[in-house]
Design a protein around this motif. Structure first.
Motif, PDB file in Angstrom:
ATOM      1  N   PRO A 259       0.851  -1.203   0.000  1.00  0.00           N
ATOM      2  CA  PRO A 259       0.000   0.000   0.000  1.00  0.00           C
ATOM      3  C   PRO A 259       0.885   1.252   0.000  1.00  0.00           C
ATOM      4  O   PRO A 259       0.737   2.138  -0.840  1.00  0.00           O
ATOM      5  CB  PRO A 259      -0.803  -0.146   1.295  1.00  0.00           C
ATOM      6  CG  PRO A 259      -0.824  -1.618   1.582  1.00  0.00           C
ATOM      7  CD  PRO A 259       0.503  -2.144   1.082  1.00  0.00           C
ATOM      8  N   SER A 260       1.841   1.278   0.944  1.00  0.00           N
ATOM      9  CA  SER A 260       2.758   2.420   1.048  1.00  0.00           C
ATOM     10  C   SER A 260       4.002   1.950   1.797  1.00  0.00           C
ATOM     11  O   SER A 260       3.883   1.306   2.846  1.00  0.00           O
ATOM     12  CB  SER A 260       2.067   3.561   1.819  1.00  0.00           C
ATOM     13  OG  SER A 260       2.994   4.328   2.548  1.00  0.00           O
ATOM     14  N   THR A 261       5.182   2.241   1.270  1.00  0.00           N
ATOM     15  CA  THR A 261       6.408   1.803   1.954  1.00  0.00           C
ATOM     16  C   THR A 261       6.540   2.494   3.320  1.00  0.00           C
ATOM     17  O   THR A 261       7.010   1.888   4.279  1.00  0.00           O
ATOM     18  CB  THR A 261       7.655   2.088   1.088  1.00  0.00           C
ATOM     19  OG1 THR A 261       7.628   3.466   0.687  1.00  0.00           O
ATOM     20  CG2 THR A 261       7.696   1.209  -0.151  1.00  0.00           C
ATOM     21  N   ASN A 262       6.096   3.763   3.418  1.00  0.00           N
ATOM     22  CA  ASN A 262       6.142   4.427   4.732  1.00  0.00           C
ATOM     23  C   ASN A 262       5.243   3.693   5.725  1.00  0.00           C
ATOM     24  O   ASN A 262       5.625   3.433   6.860  1.00  0.00           O
ATOM     25  CB  ASN A 262       5.663   5.885   4.620  1.00  0.00           C
ATOM     26  CG  ASN A 262       6.810   6.859   4.450  1.00  0.00           C
ATOM     27  OD1 ASN A 262       7.778   6.554   3.756  1.00  0.00           O
ATOM     28  ND2 ASN A 262       6.714   8.031   5.061  1.00  0.00           N
TER      29      ASN A 262
ATOM     30  N   ALA B 185      -1.428   2.675  -2.268  1.00  0.00           N
ATOM     31  CA  ALA B 185      -1.942   3.809  -1.485  1.00  0.00           C
ATOM     32  C   ALA B 185      -0.765   4.698  -1.096  1.00  0.00           C
ATOM     33  O   ALA B 185      -0.598   5.064   0.078  1.00  0.00           O
ATOM     34  CB  ALA B 185      -2.684   3.295  -0.249  1.00  0.00           C
ATOM     35  N   GLY B 186       0.074   5.036  -2.086  1.00  0.00           N
ATOM     36  CA  GLY B 186       1.241   5.892  -1.840  1.00  0.00           C
ATOM     37  C   GLY B 186       0.767   7.231  -1.290  1.00  0.00           C
ATOM     38  O   GLY B 186      -0.206   7.809  -1.775  1.00  0.00           O
ATOM     39  N   ARG B 187       1.469   7.704  -0.271  1.00  0.00           N
ATOM     40  CA  ARG B 187       1.047   8.945   0.385  1.00  0.00           C
ATOM     41  C   ARG B 187       2.010  10.085   0.093  1.00  0.00           C
ATOM     42  O   ARG B 187       3.228   9.900   0.134  1.00  0.00           O
ATOM     43  CB  ARG B 187       1.010   8.764   1.911  1.00  0.00           C
ATOM     44  CG  ARG B 187      -0.099   7.884   2.411  1.00  0.00           C
ATOM     45  CD  ARG B 187      -0.257   8.029   3.923  1.00  0.00           C
ATOM     46  NE  ARG B 187       0.820   7.431   4.670  1.00  0.00           N
ATOM     47  CZ  ARG B 187       1.628   8.102   5.483  1.00  0.00           C
ATOM     48  NH1 ARG B 187       1.518   9.416   5.620  1.00  0.00           N
ATOM     49  NH2 ARG B 187       2.573   7.474   6.163  1.00  0.00           N
ATOM     50  N   GLY B 188       1.457  11.251  -0.186  1.00  0.00           N
ATOM     51  CA  GLY B 188       2.260  12.461  -0.292  1.00  0.00           C
ATOM     52  C   GLY B 188       2.032  13.316   0.937  1.00  0.00           C
ATOM     53  O   GLY B 188       1.338  12.908   1.872  1.00  0.00           O
ATOM     54  N   ARG B 189       2.621  14.507   0.948  1.00  0.00           N
ATOM     55  CA  ARG B 189       2.397  15.417   2.071  1.00  0.00           C
ATOM     56  C   ARG B 189       0.974  15.946   2.017  1.00  0.00           C
ATOM     57  O   ARG B 189       0.307  15.886   0.993  1.00  0.00           O
ATOM     58  CB  ARG B 189       3.365  16.605   2.003  1.00  0.00           C
ATOM     59  CG  ARG B 189       4.803  16.230   2.313  1.00  0.00           C
ATOM     60  CD  ARG B 189       5.727  17.422   2.144  1.00  0.00           C
ATOM     61  NE  ARG B 189       5.418  18.475   3.092  1.00  0.00           N
ATOM     62  CZ  ARG B 189       5.047  19.703   2.759  1.00  0.00           C
ATOM     63  NH1 ARG B 189       4.930  20.061   1.506  1.00  0.00           N
ATOM     64  NH2 ARG B 189       4.790  20.596   3.693  1.00  0.00           N
ATOM     65  N   LEU B 190       0.528  16.480   3.157  1.00  0.00           N
ATOM     66  CA  LEU B 190      -0.763  17.154   3.280  1.00  0.00           C
ATOM     67  C   LEU B 190      -1.921  16.260   2.830  1.00  0.00           C
ATOM     68  O   LEU B 190      -2.874  16.729   2.198  1.00  0.00           O
ATOM     69  CB  LEU B 190      -0.754  18.482   2.488  1.00  0.00           C
ATOM     70  CG  LEU B 190       0.434  19.413   2.798  1.00  0.00           C
ATOM     71  CD1 LEU B 190       0.496  20.574   1.823  1.00  0.00           C
ATOM     72  CD2 LEU B 190       0.345  19.943   4.236  1.00  0.00           C
TER      73      LEU B 190
ATOM     74  N   ILE C 263      10.732   8.588   0.291  1.00  0.00           N
ATOM     75  CA  ILE C 263      11.216   9.331  -0.878  1.00  0.00           C
ATOM     76  C   ILE C 263      10.571   8.758  -2.135  1.00  0.00           C
ATOM     77  O   ILE C 263      10.609   7.545  -2.369  1.00  0.00           O
ATOM     78  CB  ILE C 263      12.753   9.191  -0.998  1.00  0.00           C
ATOM     79  CG1 ILE C 263      13.426   9.839   0.217  1.00  0.00           C
ATOM     80  CG2 ILE C 263      13.262   9.810  -2.300  1.00  0.00           C
ATOM     81  CD1 ILE C 263      14.934   9.631   0.264  1.00  0.00           C
ATOM     82  N   GLY C 264       9.979   9.620  -2.915  1.00  0.00           N
ATOM     83  CA  GLY C 264       9.474   9.216  -4.231  1.00  0.00           C
ATOM     84  C   GLY C 264      10.221   9.995  -5.292  1.00  0.00           C
ATOM     85  O   GLY C 264      10.285  11.235  -5.227  1.00  0.00           O
ATOM     86  N   ILE C 265      10.849   9.285  -6.246  1.00  0.00           N
ATOM     87  CA  ILE C 265      11.553   9.971  -7.356  1.00  0.00           C
ATOM     88  C   ILE C 265      10.925   9.496  -8.663  1.00  0.00           C
ATOM     89  O   ILE C 265      10.847   8.283  -8.926  1.00  0.00           O
ATOM     90  CB  ILE C 265      13.066   9.633  -7.380  1.00  0.00           C
ATOM     91  CG1 ILE C 265      13.725   9.954  -6.033  1.00  0.00           C
ATOM     92  CG2 ILE C 265      13.766  10.402  -8.511  1.00  0.00           C
ATOM     93  CD1 ILE C 265      15.211   9.577  -5.969  1.00  0.00           C
ATOM     94  N   ASN C 266      10.485  10.435  -9.485  1.00  0.00           N
ATOM     95  CA  ASN C 266       9.937  10.074 -10.792  1.00  0.00           C
ATOM     96  C   ASN C 266      11.100   9.721 -11.720  1.00  0.00           C
ATOM     97  O   ASN C 266      11.979  10.541 -11.965  1.00  0.00           O
ATOM     98  CB  ASN C 266       9.156  11.241 -11.397  1.00  0.00           C
ATOM     99  CG  ASN C 266       7.966  11.646 -10.543  1.00  0.00           C
ATOM    100  OD1 ASN C 266       7.394  10.809  -9.832  1.00  0.00           O
ATOM    101  ND2 ASN C 266       7.600  12.915 -10.593  1.00  0.00           N
ATOM    102  N   VAL C 267      11.082   8.496 -12.220  1.00  0.00           N
ATOM    103  CA  VAL C 267      12.172   8.056 -13.098  1.00  0.00           C
ATOM    104  C   VAL C 267      11.660   7.882 -14.529  1.00  0.00           C
ATOM    105  O   VAL C 267      12.183   8.464 -15.469  1.00  0.00           O
ATOM    106  CB  VAL C 267      12.798   6.739 -12.577  1.00  0.00           C
ATOM    107  CG1 VAL C 267      13.959   6.298 -13.475  1.00  0.00           C
ATOM    108  CG2 VAL C 267      13.295   6.909 -11.135  1.00  0.00           C
TER     109      VAL C 267
END
Ligand code: BTN
Length: 267
Positions: free
Chosen positions: A32-35, A59-64, A151-155
């Motif tokens: 769902p999310s590595t965090n 269910a990757g989470r970003g800020r806010l 950390i999410g990096i668009n590759v």
């Protein structure tokens, strides 16, 4: 052919010095999310450092409270469980350390120009977001703060997934016009993070604050900072050693801001 993440290949891109103190390195096909995975299992890992990668997050989470678009085998989704012998207050400025680590990693394996840091937690390339950082606290006791650094990096963002991103974004493939090995990026990133986190733990933020100055996307720009309850505008004047943004407001006062979402105002 798509290169999948592979623990052995990731480790092969680290140096012998890192291998001697290698964290537990986990790669999952899907989470769902590595965090969230590391937050849920933090007690199980006790005081170990753990790096957790996933090919895909459902269910990757970003800020806010935002979602982080996380399609399969395309990008880097990494969370690092890291235990500081510091209190939560002493962790101020950790965002600088992580952002600088991402840029140093990318610069060491590509010729990507114009990478910048947008306070508090974004890596930018020419007005577009390339990577984001989400720091969660996993617990604090006896002066040890356990953190999960996401950390999410668009590759290689596929067009089909990009429709779900509603802000200007970019990926490394677009910037470099090259195929980037995600295993290499992952190995070099874990190594750089460990080096910089140890440096931060021993010597604090001053070195990172200096480096930030050369990478500061907002410096000198007219911006607005919004929080859940209000918004304040002014000219960005850099950041201090606590990682606070310094904002020159209309009343000619420099106000340190600890948290918020920064938008550049088009005049
Ligand atoms: C942001 O810019 O809003 C932060 C994005 C953080 C995304 C990463 S991807 C790996 C880790 N797991 C998550 O669910 N989020 C972070």
């Amino acid at each position: 052919m798509t290169e999948l993440l592979d623990t052995h290949k990731i480790i092969a891109h680290t140096t012998p010095a890192l291998r001697a103190q290698l964290p537990q390195l986990l790669t999952f096909n899907e989470l769902p999310s590595t965090n969230d995975y590391l937050l849920k299992h933090a007690a199980h890992f006790a005081h170990n450092t753990v790096a957790c990668f996933a090919e895909q997050q459902t269910a990757g989470r970003g800020r806010l409270g935002r979602a982080w678009v996380s399609p399969y085998a395309a990008n880097i989704y990494l969370s690092l469980l890291w235990h500081f012998s510091l209190t939560i207050n002493q962790l101020a400025g950790l965002n600088m350390v992580i952002g600088i680590s991402i840029i140093e990693t990318i610069q060491s394996i590509t010729t990507a120009p114009d990478l910048m840091l947008k306070w508090p937690n974004d890596v930018y390339w020419r007005d577009k977001k390339l990577a984001g950082i989400l720091i969660d606290l996993a617990g604090e006791s006896n002066g040890v703060s356990s953190t999960v650094i996401g950390i999410g990096i668009n590759v290689n963002m596929p067009d089909s997934a990009a429709d779900d991103i509603n802000k200007p974004w970019v990926d490394l493939h677009t910037i470099t016009a090259k195929t980037i090995s995600r295993n290499q990026l992952a190995g070099v990133l874990v190594e750089r993070l460990l080096i910089n986190l140890q440096q931060f733990q021993k010597h604090g933020t001053s070195e990172f604050c200096e480096k930030w100055k050369a990478l500061d996307y907002l410096f000198g720009k007219q911006i607005s900072i919004s929080t859940a309850t209000n918004s304040i505008s002014g000219i960005a004047q850099g950041i201090n050693e606590q990682g606070q943004l310094l904002l020159l407001t209309t009343s000619s006062v420099i106000t340190p801001i600890s948290a918020g979402e920064a938008s550049v105002l088009l005049l």
